[in-house]
Design an enzyme around this catalytic site. Structure first.
Site, PDB file in Angstrom:
ATOM      1  N   MET A  30      -0.021 -12.310  -0.432  1.00 38.79           N
ATOM      2  CA  MET A  30       1.506 -13.123  -0.240  1.00 38.79           C
ATOM      3  C   MET A  30       0.248 -13.975   0.120  1.00 38.79           C
ATOM      4  SD  MET A  30       4.257 -11.803   1.642  1.00 38.79           S
ATOM      5  CE  MET A  30       3.521 -11.572   3.330  1.00 38.79           C
ATOM      6  N   LEU A  33      -5.687 -15.693   1.896  1.00 34.42           N
ATOM      7  CA  LEU A  33      -7.005 -14.729   1.558  1.00 34.42           C
ATOM      8  C   LEU A  33      -7.626 -14.115   2.343  1.00 34.42           C
ATOM      9  CD1 LEU A  33      -6.636 -15.079  -2.602  1.00 34.42           C
ATOM     10  CD2 LEU A  33      -5.140 -13.418  -0.890  1.00 34.42           C
ATOM     11  N   GLU A  35     -10.827 -11.174   3.367  1.00 42.27           N
ATOM     12  CA  GLU A  35     -11.824  -9.665   2.441  1.00 42.27           C
ATOM     13  C   GLU A  35     -11.061  -8.870   2.146  1.00 42.27           C
ATOM     14  OE1 GLU A  35     -15.252  -9.308   1.491  1.00 42.27           O
ATOM     15  OE2 GLU A  35     -15.147 -12.007   1.522  1.00 42.27           O
ATOM     16  N   HIS A  37      -8.450  -8.370   0.990  1.00 45.48           N
ATOM     17  CA  HIS A  37      -7.535  -8.639  -0.735  1.00 45.48           C
ATOM     18  C   HIS A  37      -8.552  -8.788  -1.367  1.00 45.48           C
ATOM     19  CE1 HIS A  37      -4.653 -11.260   1.688  1.00 45.48           C
ATOM     20  NE2 HIS A  37      -3.881 -10.125   1.382  1.00 45.48           N
ATOM     21  N   GLN A  61      11.317  -9.884   2.010  1.00 48.31           N
ATOM     22  CA  GLN A  61      10.862  -9.222   2.561  1.00 48.31           C
ATOM     23  C   GLN A  61      10.458  -9.262   3.930  1.00 48.31           C
ATOM     24  OE1 GLN A  61       7.017  -8.662   0.351  1.00 48.31           O
ATOM     25  NE2 GLN A  61       6.323  -8.482   2.352  1.00 48.31           N
ATOM     26  N   GLY A 147      -3.981  -1.935  -1.191  1.00 50.88           N
ATOM     27  CA  GLY A 147      -4.586  -1.528   0.193  1.00 50.88           C
ATOM     28  C   GLY A 147      -4.254  -0.120   1.377  1.00 50.88           C
ATOM     29  N   ASP A 150      -1.463  -1.269   4.127  1.00 55.31           N
ATOM     30  CA  ASP A 150      -0.450  -0.863   4.433  1.00 55.31           C
ATOM     31  C   ASP A 150       0.386   0.246   3.865  1.00 55.31           C
ATOM     32  OD1 ASP A 150       0.894  -4.174   5.121  1.00 55.31           O
ATOM     33  OD2 ASP A 150      -1.851  -4.325   3.648  1.00 55.31           O
ATOM     34  N   GLN A 153       3.609   0.941   2.627  1.00 53.62           N
ATOM     35  CA  GLN A 153       3.825  -0.127   0.789  1.00 53.62           C
ATOM     36  C   GLN A 153       3.819   0.754   0.059  1.00 53.62           C
ATOM     37  OE1 GLN A 153       3.671  -3.952   0.889  1.00 53.62           O
ATOM     38  NE2 GLN A 153       2.293  -3.724   0.197  1.00 53.62           N
ATOM     39  N   ARG A 187      -1.653 -12.563   9.359  1.00 52.49           N
ATOM     40  CA  ARG A 187      -1.539 -12.073  10.675  1.00 52.49           C
ATOM     41  C   ARG A 187      -2.397 -12.207  11.709  1.00 52.49           C
ATOM     42  NH1 ARG A 187       2.886  -9.031   7.845  1.00 52.49           N
ATOM     43  NH2 ARG A 187       5.037 -10.675   7.881  1.00 52.49           N
TER      44      ARG A 187
HETATM   45  P1  AMP Z   1      -0.619  -9.085   1.826  1.00 53.49           P
HETATM   46  O1  AMP Z   1      -1.183 -10.142   1.158  1.00 53.49           O
HETATM   47  O2  AMP Z   1      -0.560  -9.000   3.340  1.00 53.49           O
HETATM   48  O3  AMP Z   1       1.111  -8.642   0.936  1.00 53.49           O
HETATM   49  O4  AMP Z   1      -1.558  -8.240   1.254  1.00 53.49           O
HETATM   50  C1  AMP Z   1      -2.201  -7.805  -0.282  1.00 53.49           C
HETATM   51  C2  AMP Z   1      -2.342  -6.980  -1.036  1.00 53.49           C
HETATM   52  O5  AMP Z   1      -3.788  -6.391   0.334  1.00 53.49           O
HETATM   53  C3  AMP Z   1      -2.079  -5.753  -0.532  1.00 53.49           C
HETATM   54  O6  AMP Z   1      -1.737  -3.728  -0.571  1.00 53.49           O
HETATM   55  C4  AMP Z   1      -2.817  -4.861   1.434  1.00 53.49           C
HETATM   56  O7  AMP Z   1      -2.439  -3.434   1.633  1.00 53.49           O
HETATM   57  C5  AMP Z   1      -3.905  -5.490   0.509  1.00 53.49           C
HETATM   58  N1  AMP Z   1      -4.986  -5.687   2.478  1.00 53.49           N
HETATM   59  C6  AMP Z   1      -3.991  -6.056   3.262  1.00 53.49           C
HETATM   60  N2  AMP Z   1      -5.287  -5.945   3.866  1.00 53.49           N
HETATM   61  C7  AMP Z   1      -6.046  -5.789   3.546  1.00 53.49           C
HETATM   62  C8  AMP Z   1      -7.237  -4.525   4.179  1.00 53.49           C
HETATM   63  N3  AMP Z   1      -7.652  -5.699   5.316  1.00 53.49           N
HETATM   64  N4  AMP Z   1      -7.555  -4.425   3.449  1.00 53.49           N
HETATM   65  C9  AMP Z   1      -7.128  -3.539   1.925  1.00 53.49           C
HETATM   66  N5  AMP Z   1      -6.198  -4.129   2.098  1.00 53.49           N
HETATM   67  C10 AMP Z   1      -5.666  -5.216   2.308  1.00 53.49           C
END
Ligand code: AMP
Length: 286
Positions: A30, A33, A35, A37, A61, A147, A150, A153, A187
């Site tokens: 989303m 970005l 580290e 991501h 969502q 990741g 989550d 998820q 967040r």
């Molecule tokens: P988001 O942009 O929050 O929807 O996250 C996109 C992807 O990045 C999802 O698969 C998350 O689980 C992963 N992600 C978010 N934060 C982290 C993190 N700190 N370490 C590893 N993966 C992450």
């Protein structure tokens, strides 16, 4: 890096890559970005010939009282980071192209969507599963990267892929953390200067509870209470949505110890909701 905004163009572009036998790694995000991501992007680059990243703040969502409108957006910074990682394609669709007038299909993944975050955010995982199913049909990845942060998820997506015979390998990568243990998250930007150090309480409490469990100081049935108390000892915490020990496969709360245990929590610090988890193996830790 090629930037594509139209789903049909994305489909045609990957169609061409697939005809030439290329493997495609896909990282759905989303945006805003960090580290965490980028660790998924790097893994995808290692394991595939082409890497596609999507940035889409998925309205489906978010609940009506959630943070969709104020969710952090930083397209310029994101493009720069993805260019530096040598990503091949950035897919950035408009919501009106993903959900045109009349859109009415939902992908609902049963009971594992109803515990933990699902219990606090009704409809959230149907929104996630629906958009990820659409993205998989548009990007047609060989492998898709998620990741562990989550965790639920990832479990929901794995279930959907299995149940609907989707031909994609799901790869779950470790949580990337700040120096004090706080799991990186878009967040985290919401946290004030005072709240930010307080947010380390999630990981600290998960680790502390895991240690007490591994050394036999507490039993599995006490995890819920002990973890909650540890988290609430931090004055900046406003409330705890859930905290406990779960079966990593079914996501049911555990009453009896099991090989692998998921310790997970969702916590409010002011108006910011943060989640974190760790996987432990009591036998190994002993
Ligand atoms: P988001 O942009 O929050 O929807 O996250 C996109 C992807 O990045 C999802 O698969 C998350 O689980 C992963 N992600 C978010 N934060 C982290 C993190 N700190 N370490 C590893 N993966 C992450």
């Amino acid at each position: 890096m090629e930037i594509i905004r139209i789903p049909k163009v994305m489909q045609d572009t990957v169609g061409g890559l697939l005809i030439r036998g290329r493997t495609i790694g896909f990282v759905p995000t989303m945006g805003a970005l960090h580290e965490g991501h980028l660790s998924l992007v790097r893994r995808s680059r290692e394991e595939n010939e082409k890497t596609v990243v999507s940035i889409f703040v998925n309205p489906l969502q978010f609940g009506p009282s959630e943070d969709f409108a104020r969710y952090p957006r930083d397209i310029e910074g994101d493009v720069e980071k993805l260019e530096a990682e040598r990503v091949d394609i950035l897919f950035m669709p408009e919501a009106s192209l993903m959900y045109p007038v009349g859109f009415s299909t939902r992908v609902e993944v049963g009971t594992i969507s109803e515990t933990m975050c699902g219990a606090c955010r009704p409809g959230h995982f149907a929104g996630v599963a629906t958009v990820v199913a659409k993205l998989f049909h548009i990007v047609k990845p060989t492998r898709a990267y998620f990741g562990q942060k989550d965790f639920q998820q990832a479990v929901v997506i794995r279930r959907m892929v299995k149940d609907l015979n989707m031909d994609v390998e799901i790869v779950v990568c470790p949580t990337v953390r700040e120096k004090d243990g706080l799991a990186m998250s878009s967040r985290n930007m919401y946290l004030s200067g005072e709240q930010r150090p307080a947010a380390a309480v999630l990981f600290r409490s998960l680790k502390g509870t895991a240690e007490s469990l591994a050394s036999g100081i507490i039993q599995i049935g006490e995890v819920r209470h002990v973890l909650r108390q540890k988290i609430l000892s931090e004055p900046a915490v406003s409330s705890v949505d859930y905290a406990g020990a779960y079966d990593p496969e079914t996501l049911e709360e555990l009453a009896e110890p099991k090989g692998e245990i998921l310790l997970a929590c969702a916590v409010w610090i002011g108006s910011t909701r943060l989640i974190d988890n760790i996987l432990i193996n009591i036998k190994k830790e002993r």
